[in-house]
Scaffold this active site. Structure first.
Site, PDB file in Angstrom:
ATOM      1  N   CYS A 130     -56.389  13.800  41.395  1.00 55.98           N
ATOM      2  CA  CYS A 130     -56.684  15.222  41.163  1.00 55.98           C
ATOM      3  C   CYS A 130     -56.302  16.108  42.347  1.00 55.98           C
ATOM      4  CB  CYS A 130     -58.153  15.398  40.822  1.00 55.98           C
ATOM      5  SG  CYS A 130     -59.263  14.355  41.741  1.00 55.98           S
ATOM      6  N   HIS A 242     -62.066  21.374  42.939  1.00 56.32           N
ATOM      7  CA  HIS A 242     -61.655  20.894  44.271  1.00 56.32           C
ATOM      8  C   HIS A 242     -60.965  22.034  45.020  1.00 56.32           C
ATOM      9  CE1 HIS A 242     -62.760  16.937  43.127  1.00 56.32           C
ATOM     10  NE2 HIS A 242     -61.590  16.351  43.033  1.00 56.32           N
TER      11      HIS A 242
HETATM   12  C1  2RA Z   1     -62.445  11.921  43.428  1.00 55.65           C
HETATM   13  N1  2RA Z   1     -60.038  12.143  43.387  1.00 55.65           N
HETATM   14  O1  2RA Z   1     -62.492  13.165  43.581  1.00 55.65           O
HETATM   15  C2  2RA Z   1     -61.139  11.209  43.188  1.00 55.65           C
HETATM   16  C3  2RA Z   1     -61.100  10.582  41.829  1.00 55.65           C
HETATM   17  N2  2RA Z   1     -61.196  11.545  40.786  1.00 55.65           N
HETATM   18  O2  2RA Z   1     -63.458  11.185  43.457  1.00 55.65           O
END
Ligand code: 2RA
Length: 340
Positions: A130, A242
């Site tokens: 991601c 994120h």
């Molecule tokens: C996380 N990128 O954020 C890793 C797996 N989705 O935990």
């Protein structure tokens, strides 16, 4: 004739989002199946206005579908993706199991769509991690215009990256702190409520975590193996979304104004960047959106041709389910699905 699609791991956070986004984007499916392990048999899931009953991944007949979107973790993917491909369906896998396999394309449609032609080798396409996906969407236009030599970045990753359990832990811990009922951390190594944990996935020999390694090697495979990338990945008490602070060193000069104008016209991106209160995007504002947002675009005077970005995206959507559905759209448009 429409495409026949199955979602493998349909009851997980990403699997549910895959069903939602297939419906939202009116993907031309004439059959959609929700698949999960036996314990979830009969569980009902939404697919647009329809309700699907989960079927068993073990007994499902994969020869009757053209495409399987998988989000079930690395081990199930290693076992099932080759079997499903042999049955004649193309697999788009969200786990890390196949990402570095030289015979499996690792694809972000806005960046390297033509890599999909490599699907003919194993019948599997890998969905990148991601945090990598949202980063390379922002890096691609800058790399094409001014060449990126090096990227140093810090990530602020939401708990949904660790699935429903991660979200549940943040919620339970946060409530617990208010009533002095401190549950011991389960999903995360330390308290996540009101805290930041500089550790995602496992530690490697050189002191990097596997999440940080993924950002480096996946960016090289998707965008350009010459790019040097160093990351520090942290978990923050945010449910979805994120964020990445990225610091670039370019081959050629590119001013903040030029970068802002370039990113504004680039696919998959939305630039929200005013040097004033509220002139930037935060994770809570990206939830449910398709776009990857870019803010805080600045020249970095401490290095030659330095440029800094703040990149935010819904990690369940563009970071996983949306990118997988966009890959499916690319396979269809390229005539790579057996019914396309
Ligand atoms: C996380 N990128 O954020 C890793 C797996 N989705 O935990």
């Amino acid at each position: 004739m429409g495409v026949k699609v199955a979602v493998f791991g349909a009851t997980g956070a990403v699997g549910k989002e895959m069903l939602t986004i297939l419906a939202e984007r009116l993907f031309p499916a004439d059959e959609v199946y929700a698949l999960a392990t036996r314990k979830s048999m009969g569980v009902e899931l939404s697919y647009g206005e329809k309700t699907l009953k989960c079927q068993d991944v073990e007994t499902f007949d994969y020869s009757k579908v053209d495409l399987v979107l998988m989000s079930a973790g690395g081990e199930p993917s290693k076992e099932w993706a080759p079997k499903i491909a042999r049955a004649g369906a193309i697999v788009v896998d969200n786990s890390s199991a196949w990402r570095m396999d030289p015979d499996v394309p690792l694809v972000v449609p806005e960046v390297n769509l033509d890599a999909l032609d490599g699907v003919k080798k194993k019948g599997i396409v890998a969905n990148p991690n991601c945090s990598t996906i949202q980063l390379v969407v922002a890096l691609k236009p800058i790399h094409d215009r001014a060449g990126i030599k090096r990227v140093s970045c810090a990530t602020y990753q939401s708990v949904s990256g660790a699935g429903q359990e991660g979200m549940d832990e943040l919620w339970t811990q946060t409530k617990g702190i208010y009533v002095n009922d401190q549950p011991t951390p389960q999903k995360f190594t330390k308290q996540i409520a009101f805290n930041v944990i500089p550790h995602i996935d496992v530690f490697m020999e050189d002191g990097a975590t596997k999440e940080e390694w993924k950002m480096t090697v996946e960016t090289k495979k998707i965008l350009d193996p010459k790019i040097k990338l160093f990351a520090t990945c942290a978990r923050v008490p945010v449910f979805v979304g994120h964020s990445i602070a990225a610091h670039l060193e370019l081959e050629d000069e590119l001013s903040a104004d030029e970068a802002r104008a370039l990113l504004r016209e680039s696919p998959g991106l939305m630039v929200i960047d005013k040097r004033e209160d509220e002139g930037y995007v935060t994770p809570v504002e990206c939830v449910g959106e398709f776009a990857t947002f870019v803010s805080r675009i600045r020249e970095d005077p401490t290095v030659e041709n330095g440029l800094a970005l703040w990149v935010v995206s819904d990690n369940l959507r563009k970071g996983a389910a949306l990118n997988a559905v966009q890959i499916a759209e690319g396979l269809l448009n390229k005539g790579l699905l057996k019914n396309s």
